[in-house]
Write a protein that holds these residues in place. Structure first.
Motif, short mmCIF file in Angstrom:
data_model
loop_
_atom_site.label_atom_id
_atom_site.label_comp_id
_atom_site.label_asym_id
_atom_site.label_seq_id
_atom_site.Cartn_x
_atom_site.Cartn_y
_atom_site.Cartn_z
N ILE A 91 0.84 -1.20 0.00
CA ILE A 91 0.00 0.00 0.00
C ILE A 91 0.88 1.25 0.00
O ILE A 91 0.61 2.22 -0.71
N ARG A 92 1.95 1.21 0.78
CA ARG A 92 2.85 2.38 0.85
C ARG A 92 3.49 2.68 -0.49
O ARG A 92 3.72 3.85 -0.81
N THR A 93 3.80 1.64 -1.28
CA THR A 93 4.45 1.90 -2.57
C THR A 93 3.52 2.68 -3.50
O THR A 93 3.97 3.27 -4.47
N LEU A 94 2.22 2.67 -3.20
CA LEU A 94 1.27 3.46 -4.00
C LEU A 94 1.17 4.90 -3.49
O LEU A 94 0.38 5.69 -4.01
N GLY A 95 1.94 5.22 -2.44
CA GLY A 95 1.90 6.59 -1.91
C GLY A 95 0.74 6.82 -0.94
O GLY A 95 0.41 7.97 -0.64
N ILE A 96 0.14 5.73 -0.47
CA ILE A 96 -0.94 5.86 0.51
C ILE A 96 -0.36 5.60 1.90
O ILE A 96 0.27 4.56 2.11
N PRO A 97 -0.53 6.55 2.84
CA PRO A 97 -0.01 6.31 4.20
C PRO A 97 -0.70 5.09 4.82
O PRO A 97 -1.93 4.99 4.80
N ALA A 98 0.09 4.16 5.33
CA ALA A 98 -0.48 2.91 5.84
C ALA A 98 0.32 2.41 7.03
O ALA A 98 1.54 2.61 7.11
N MET A 99 -0.38 1.76 7.94
CA MET A 99 0.24 1.12 9.09
C MET A 99 -0.44 -0.22 9.32
O MET A 99 -1.61 -0.39 9.00
N GLY A 100 0.30 -1.12 9.96
CA GLY A 100 -0.28 -2.39 10.36
C GLY A 100 -0.31 -2.51 11.87
O GLY A 100 0.50 -1.90 12.57
N ALA A 101 -1.25 -3.32 12.37
CA ALA A 101 -1.37 -3.48 13.82
C ALA A 101 -0.11 -4.09 14.44
O ALA A 101 0.25 -3.77 15.57
N GLY A 102 0.57 -4.94 13.68
CA GLY A 102 1.75 -5.60 14.23
C GLY A 102 2.87 -4.62 14.53
O GLY A 102 3.43 -4.61 15.63
N GLU A 103 3.21 -3.78 13.58
CA GLU A 103 4.31 -2.83 13.79
C GLU A 103 3.98 -1.85 14.89
O GLU A 103 4.86 -1.45 15.67
N CYS A 104 2.72 -1.43 14.99
CA CYS A 104 2.32 -0.50 16.05
C CYS A 104 2.48 -1.15 17.42
O CYS A 104 2.98 -0.54 18.37
N THR A 105 2.07 -2.41 17.53
CA THR A 105 2.13 -3.12 18.80
C THR A 105 3.58 -3.39 19.21
O THR A 105 3.96 -3.22 20.37
N ALA A 106 4.38 -3.82 18.24
CA ALA A 106 5.78 -4.11 18.52
C ALA A 106 6.51 -2.85 18.98
O ALA A 106 7.31 -2.88 19.93
N ALA A 107 6.23 -1.71 18.33
CA ALA A 107 6.88 -0.46 18.70
C ALA A 107 6.53 -0.07 20.14
O ALA A 107 7.39 0.30 20.93
N VAL A 108 5.26 -0.17 20.48
CA VAL A 108 4.83 0.20 21.83
C VAL A 108 5.42 -0.76 22.87
O VAL A 108 5.91 -0.35 23.93
N ALA A 109 5.39 -2.05 22.56
CA ALA A 109 5.83 -3.05 23.54
C ALA A 109 7.29 -2.84 23.95
O ALA A 109 7.64 -3.00 25.12
N GLY A 110 8.13 -2.45 22.99
CA GLY A 110 9.55 -2.25 23.30
C GLY A 110 9.77 -1.19 24.38
O GLY A 110 10.73 -1.27 25.15
N ARG A 111 8.89 -0.21 24.45
CA ARG A 111 9.05 0.82 25.46
C ARG A 111 8.71 0.32 26.87
O ARG A 111 9.17 0.88 27.86
N TYR A 112 7.90 -0.72 26.94
CA TYR A 112 7.42 -1.18 28.24
C TYR A 112 8.35 -2.16 28.94
O TYR A 112 8.10 -2.53 30.08
N GLY A 113 9.40 -2.60 28.26
CA GLY A 113 10.31 -3.51 28.93
C GLY A 113 11.38 -4.01 27.99
O GLY A 113 11.21 -3.97 26.76
N LYS A 114 12.48 -4.48 28.57
CA LYS A 114 13.61 -4.94 27.76
C LYS A 114 13.38 -6.35 27.25
O LYS A 114 13.98 -6.76 26.26
N ARG A 115 12.55 -7.14 27.95
CA ARG A 115 12.33 -8.53 27.54
C ARG A 115 10.83 -8.71 27.26
O ARG A 115 10.00 -8.65 28.17
N VAL A 116 10.52 -8.90 25.99
CA VAL A 116 9.13 -8.94 25.53
C VAL A 116 8.77 -10.34 25.08
O VAL A 116 9.51 -10.97 24.32
N ALA A 117 7.63 -10.83 25.52
CA ALA A 117 7.09 -12.08 25.00
C ALA A 117 5.86 -11.78 24.15
O ALA A 117 5.08 -10.88 24.48
#
Lengths: 222, 222
Positions: A91-117
């Motif tokens: 979708i991004r290659t078409l120039g449409i701003p796009a996000m997926g739930a996975g990348e958003c969740t992974a980004a947030v989780a990293g802030r909450y701790g050094k060891r993530v399950a």
């Protein structure tokens, strides 16, 4: 100022017949962030959703087609509401701003701790979790006996999720990231937080958070 | 429902005499997220702020003392408004929820691209950027001729920041993370985004975003 100045086009990567099922993630996001307007669409002809490389490949062109439609309907950005982030790069290659739930969740989780399950419904962590968490990703598991989020809705299924999360905590996890948006729908994060006393990161909340950030960035920067 | 149901205690790791300077980050956060209430405090006797291991060690007990005070005044969480995240771990060991601007910015930046460059006012990236971005952190630089954020406020300083960011883009950066909260104060992110056409991540916006998430998590999960 319009009543709803920022429109999110949300794509469900499963075919759902009932409008209230289709709109479930969008409704949660608008509850968390009432200033966002979310329009939800389902891909056609995949009642089993995306749960393998084959079903992901089958879904990808349908997701891209929906993204184009949603943009034409005025969407400011696209959310692909699945932790596997299917077709987000396309979708991004078409120039449409796009996000997926996975990348958003992974980004947030990293802030909450050094060891993530990661707790999901597939044997491996979705790719965004591996990319964004690297060595901080200490485990990816699925609850025993669970094949779909429907199984999590029974008392046995819920207990199975609690048991697996408790095992992840015993392995040293400081935070648990839910890698299935269906786990948001059934409200699993609050249950696990109360049982285990550590942060449990919900994918629909996270995709809403990053959509809110895009709204702010648009208003502030453009 | 109170008028301001969630209170953020924000710690400035520099001694500022004027109230409007002290409150600058908190004011921005309340502009972005009007539902948050932010109380700001400065550490005493450090008009030069934190800019080295020595000044960070000197500041740490002062930051912890302020965190305790702010909790007693009713703060639901503490933001240490500095990209180096000084004393954040110390505050957490006391059982006080705390976040630093660095970890919030690094977490957000990872979602915006696989190759992240950090633009700051120190020669190395703050530790949260190394931890959270890993191999995705392709560069950490400071604008030439810049020793403090004050230098960025001149036309020459601003051009120096644009030049360094353009160089980072030429090195393959897909996103630029600002690793100094003073860069937020002067509105550098929108300037760089317009000049370069790539996402530029602002640390004060990111710490506000994660404070908003904590407010939502408290309301939803407790």
């Amino acid at each position: 100022m319009e009543a709803y100045p920022f429109t999110v086009g949300l794509i469900r990567v499963i075919t759902l017949e009932r409008e209230e099922d289709r709109d479930c993630h969008g409704r949660l996001i608008m509850e968390y962030f009432p200033e966002l307007r979310v329009i939800s669409r389902c891909i056609p002809d995949q009642p089993e959703g995306v749960h393998s490389p084959e079903t992901e490949a089958l879904a990808a062109p349908k997701i891209v087609a929906l993204a184009k439609e949603l943009r034409e309907e005025g969407a400011d950005m696209i959310l692909v509401s699945c932790a596997a982030d299917p077709a987000v790069e396309d979708i991004r290659t078409l120039g449409i701003p796009a996000m997926g739930a996975g990348e958003c969740t992974a980004a947030v989780a990293g802030r909450y701790g050094k060891r993530v399950a990661v707790l999901g419904i597939t044997p491996d962590a979705p790719s965004a979790f591996e990319r964004l968490l690297g060595e901080g990703l200490i485990d990816a598991s699925m609850p025993d006996g669970i094949r779909s989020t429907l199984d999590l809705q029974t008392p046995e299924g819920r207990q199975s999720a609690v048991d697996k999360a408790a095992w992840q905590k015993a392995q040293g996890a400081q935070v648990i990231a839910l890698a299935c948006t269906g786990m948001a729908t059934i409200g699993l994060a609050p249950v696990l937080e109360k049982e285990l006393g550590l942060p449990v990161i919900d994918p629909v909340l996270c995709e809403g958070l990053f959509a809110k950030l895009e709204m702010l960035r648009r208003d502030l920067y453009r």
